[in-house]
Design a protein around this motif. Sequence first.
Motif, PDB file in Angstrom:
ATOM      1  N   MET A 226       6.909   4.640  28.225  1.00  0.00           N
ATOM      2  CA  MET A 226       6.875   5.563  27.665  1.00  0.00           C
ATOM      3  C   MET A 226       6.047   4.822  26.549  1.00  0.00           C
ATOM      4  O   MET A 226       5.936   4.548  25.377  1.00  0.00           O
ATOM      5  N   ASN A 227       5.369   3.915  27.109  1.00  0.00           N
ATOM      6  CA  ASN A 227       4.418   2.415  26.073  1.00  0.00           C
ATOM      7  C   ASN A 227       3.043   3.161  25.456  1.00  0.00           C
ATOM      8  O   ASN A 227       2.447   3.900  26.039  1.00  0.00           O
ATOM      9  N   ILE A 228       2.748   3.822  24.192  1.00  0.00           N
ATOM     10  CA  ILE A 228       2.394   4.046  22.850  1.00  0.00           C
ATOM     11  C   ILE A 228       0.810   4.009  23.758  1.00  0.00           C
ATOM     12  O   ILE A 228       0.216   4.451  23.744  1.00  0.00           O
ATOM     13  N   CYS A 229       0.072   2.363  23.708  1.00  0.00           N
ATOM     14  CA  CYS A 229      -0.964   2.488  24.625  1.00  0.00           C
ATOM     15  C   CYS A 229      -1.102   2.800  25.445  1.00  0.00           C
ATOM     16  O   CYS A 229      -2.558   3.579  25.618  1.00  0.00           O
ATOM     17  N   VAL A 230      -0.273   2.778  27.248  1.00  0.00           N
ATOM     18  CA  VAL A 230      -1.249   3.618  28.148  1.00  0.00           C
ATOM     19  C   VAL A 230      -1.064   4.948  27.532  1.00  0.00           C
ATOM     20  O   VAL A 230      -1.784   5.678  28.825  1.00  0.00           O
ATOM     21  N   ARG A 231      -0.153   5.565  26.904  1.00  0.00           N
ATOM     22  CA  ARG A 231      -0.911   6.734  26.214  1.00  0.00           C
ATOM     23  C   ARG A 231      -2.098   7.448  26.141  1.00  0.00           C
ATOM     24  O   ARG A 231      -2.135   8.443  25.027  1.00  0.00           O
ATOM     25  N   SER A 232      -2.596   6.226  25.119  1.00  0.00           N
ATOM     26  CA  SER A 232      -3.825   6.327  24.210  1.00  0.00           C
ATOM     27  C   SER A 232      -4.425   6.807  24.394  1.00  0.00           C
ATOM     28  O   SER A 232      -5.418   8.415  24.056  1.00  0.00           O
ATOM     29  N   GLY A 233      -5.198   6.901  26.263  1.00  0.00           N
ATOM     30  CA  GLY A 233      -6.433   8.687  26.079  1.00  0.00           C
ATOM     31  C   GLY A 233      -5.680   9.137  26.717  1.00  0.00           C
ATOM     32  O   GLY A 233      -6.731  10.132  26.655  1.00  0.00           O
TER      33      GLY A 233
ATOM     34  N   PRO B  34      -8.401  14.108   9.570  1.00  0.00           N
ATOM     35  CA  PRO B  34      -9.695  13.984   8.722  1.00  0.00           C
ATOM     36  C   PRO B  34     -10.380  12.811   9.028  1.00  0.00           C
ATOM     37  O   PRO B  34     -11.262  12.002   9.473  1.00  0.00           O
ATOM     38  N   ILE B  35      -9.436  11.518   8.155  1.00  0.00           N
ATOM     39  CA  ILE B  35      -9.495  10.369   7.827  1.00  0.00           C
ATOM     40  C   ILE B  35      -9.192   9.461   8.406  1.00  0.00           C
ATOM     41  O   ILE B  35      -8.058   8.491   7.255  1.00  0.00           O
ATOM     42  N   PRO B  36      -8.268   9.067   9.907  1.00  0.00           N
ATOM     43  CA  PRO B  36      -7.201   7.417   9.837  1.00  0.00           C
ATOM     44  C   PRO B  36      -7.366   6.418   9.080  1.00  0.00           C
ATOM     45  O   PRO B  36      -8.690   6.626   8.687  1.00  0.00           O
ATOM     46  N   PRO B  37      -6.790   6.008   8.704  1.00  0.00           N
ATOM     47  CA  PRO B  37      -5.346   5.641   9.743  1.00  0.00           C
ATOM     48  C   PRO B  37      -4.700   6.627   8.180  1.00  0.00           C
ATOM     49  O   PRO B  37      -4.399   7.210   7.162  1.00  0.00           O
ATOM     50  N   LEU B  38      -3.264   7.073   9.046  1.00  0.00           N
ATOM     51  CA  LEU B  38      -2.541   7.858   8.427  1.00  0.00           C
ATOM     52  C   LEU B  38      -1.609   7.247   7.849  1.00  0.00           C
ATOM     53  O   LEU B  38      -1.457   6.030   7.899  1.00  0.00           O
ATOM     54  N   VAL B  39      -0.818   7.398   6.590  1.00  0.00           N
ATOM     55  CA  VAL B  39      -0.454   6.787   5.078  1.00  0.00           C
ATOM     56  C   VAL B  39       0.850   7.634   5.096  1.00  0.00           C
ATOM     57  O   VAL B  39       0.943   8.719   4.733  1.00  0.00           O
ATOM     58  N   LEU B  40       2.349   6.778   4.588  1.00  0.00           N
ATOM     59  CA  LEU B  40       3.407   7.352   4.267  1.00  0.00           C
ATOM     60  C   LEU B  40       3.544   6.880   3.130  1.00  0.00           C
ATOM     61  O   LEU B  40       3.359   5.892   2.641  1.00  0.00           O
ATOM     62  N   ASP B  41       2.998   7.572   1.883  1.00  0.00           N
ATOM     63  CA  ASP B  41       2.868   7.739   0.259  1.00  0.00           C
ATOM     64  C   ASP B  41       4.015   7.653   0.105  1.00  0.00           C
ATOM     65  O   ASP B  41       3.944   9.026  -0.633  1.00  0.00           O
ATOM     66  N   THR B  42       4.275   6.814  -0.511  1.00  0.00           N
ATOM     67  CA  THR B  42       5.333   6.981  -1.480  1.00  0.00           C
ATOM     68  C   THR B  42       5.620   6.747  -3.253  1.00  0.00           C
ATOM     69  O   THR B  42       6.317   7.091  -3.684  1.00  0.00           O
TER      70      THR B  42
ATOM     71  N   GLY C 246       0.669   3.305  14.857  1.00  0.00           N
ATOM     72  CA  GLY C 246      -0.651   3.400  15.614  1.00  0.00           C
ATOM     73  C   GLY C 246      -1.764   4.065  14.115  1.00  0.00           C
ATOM     74  O   GLY C 246      -0.235   4.703  12.715  1.00  0.00           O
ATOM     75  N   SER C 247      -2.981   4.204  14.347  1.00  0.00           N
ATOM     76  CA  SER C 247      -3.880   4.595  12.833  1.00  0.00           C
ATOM     77  C   SER C 247      -3.118   6.494  13.020  1.00  0.00           C
ATOM     78  O   SER C 247      -3.713   7.234  11.553  1.00  0.00           O
ATOM     79  N   ASN C 248      -2.679   7.314  13.538  1.00  0.00           N
ATOM     80  CA  ASN C 248      -2.565   8.224  13.697  1.00  0.00           C
ATOM     81  C   ASN C 248      -1.752   8.811  14.744  1.00  0.00           C
ATOM     82  O   ASN C 248      -1.348  10.084  14.771  1.00  0.00           O
TER      83      ASN C 248
ATOM     84  N   ARG D  64       0.094  11.505   4.236  1.00  0.00           N
ATOM     85  CA  ARG D  64      -1.390  11.657   3.957  1.00  0.00           C
ATOM     86  C   ARG D  64      -2.245  10.924   4.971  1.00  0.00           C
ATOM     87  O   ARG D  64      -2.021  10.107   5.768  1.00  0.00           O
ATOM     88  N   ASP D  65      -4.044  11.432   5.264  1.00  0.00           N
ATOM     89  CA  ASP D  65      -4.700  10.285   4.764  1.00  0.00           C
ATOM     90  C   ASP D  65      -5.453   9.529   4.559  1.00  0.00           C
ATOM     91  O   ASP D  65      -4.670   9.197   3.730  1.00  0.00           O
ATOM     92  N   SER D  66      -6.785   8.984   4.743  1.00  0.00           N
ATOM     93  CA  SER D  66      -6.762   7.569   4.000  1.00  0.00           C
ATOM     94  C   SER D  66      -8.915   7.663   3.000  1.00  0.00           C
ATOM     95  O   SER D  66      -8.748   7.432   3.061  1.00  0.00           O
ATOM     96  N   GLN D  67      -8.425   9.530   3.407  1.00  0.00           N
ATOM     97  CA  GLN D  67     -10.254  10.127   2.907  1.00  0.00           C
ATOM     98  C   GLN D  67     -10.389   9.549   1.911  1.00  0.00           C
ATOM     99  O   GLN D  67     -10.580   9.562   0.881  1.00  0.00           O
ATOM    100  N   GLY D  68      -9.126   8.797   0.723  1.00  0.00           N
ATOM    101  CA  GLY D  68      -9.263   8.961  -0.713  1.00  0.00           C
ATOM    102  C   GLY D  68      -9.677   7.452  -0.937  1.00  0.00           C
ATOM    103  O   GLY D  68      -9.975   7.228  -1.707  1.00  0.00           O
ATOM    104  N   GLU D  69      -9.790   6.729   0.344  1.00  0.00           N
ATOM    105  CA  GLU D  69     -10.295   5.947  -0.166  1.00  0.00           C
ATOM    106  C   GLU D  69     -12.212   5.535  -0.154  1.00  0.00           C
ATOM    107  O   GLU D  69     -12.527   4.670  -1.234  1.00  0.00           O
TER     108      GLU D  69
END
Length: 438
Positions: A1-8, A319-327, A357-359, A397-402
Amino acid sequence: MNICVRSGVLFCLLMAAIPCSFAQKPVLTAWNYVPSYGQSLSVGWTAKPVVTTEQKDGNLMFKGGVRPFEGGNDRSAVVPLVERVSPDGARGETPVSGAAGNFMRLLKKRDAGKAARVRFLCSADGVGGVSIGVLSKGKAPYQRILDDLKAGRELAAKAGKTFSMPCFLWTQGETDQQDRKTREWYKERMRALIQDINADAKAVIGQKNDVLCFGYQVSSHLNYFAQNPTDYPVIAMAQLDLALEKDSRYIMTTPMYHFTYSDGVHLTAPMSRLYGEYAGYVMYKVMVEGVKWKPIHPVAHAIGREGQDWTVDVKFFAPIPPLVLDTRTILDPGNYGFSLVNGREEPLEIKSVSLNGSNVVRIATSSDPSGCRLRYGMTLKEKLPSGPRTGARGCLRDSQGEKVKTRIQDVVYRMDNWCPFFDYPLESRGRMNKMDSR
């Protein structure tokens, strides 16, 4: 169940998950009619003192004001678009000024020559506290749009300008949540409203392109807990369904929980302007750049084991990764707004929520989550005012605000894309699963 193997595999699922939103991109004319339509937020309820006191981008309104019905329905001429407090003191800044203004600023950066030839003719025609049924064809508020169309066509012709209606803004759903309307009921009426406005715009103006709806996701359902005692946001779910449908012309600009409210239901004036700027940004991306805009949403998942725990890795479109858990922006309501329930609506304990990962969001739990539902923004079961500190909310959220920011009254705001409320099925643990309609 490795996340890297699943990325494609996940990448392929993601790319297959973004359908074309509409058949024909709107054509910008010299004058472009855009009404703000819906409930109280559409007409700037409590949003005062107003922000837009001068017009810097060439946008227009009817002589009677941005809310023509307050100015004797005077559509005899066009004047620069500015906001004013209503005669009764109840209404102020509407979202349409922010939408038109941000669109024009972005267009000027891309093509100053085209921007010099394009104007928006804006109005705010909604009614506070009403169901979508009251706003549908054949009702008095809908007639305001028809009157705007006819007057705009005639004034444009006299001025030697081309005229069309590319889109409308939509802020509505609170009353239908309060009245316990169903998900399918709301979707049927929203589709009908878009179709009716589209058909009438073509009939009155003679335009060929379809009219698009730039809407939001209502986030204030807990305000109506006394009338509808649930934390399940039925209308918000219907709006997300519409935004993710194939060939949909309901384009979700943003959920609303990250905005500051004046009274738990209505936006402050800067927030009404900011919400409009979100809408204007998405309008520009869709109508000028041709982006097939979709909100953040889960598109695939995998269930696995990690020691004694079960894990769910959920892949999101962002829309614009990476995702963020913004507290910092959003006060964490617990597990960043995520929850798990089984088929009997019983909660499963979530041990942790993290980014992988980014998303990809990883949910860890002590029980097998197969067949359960992952929810976001549905963790509070009481009457609470809306907003980033108290209401129904989440931290994803994503990182569009950068890179995408705006300044309102000397305050700079990031314009990140925030994840809408969702209810996502975890149907199996043995393979990658994606949402069929996504």
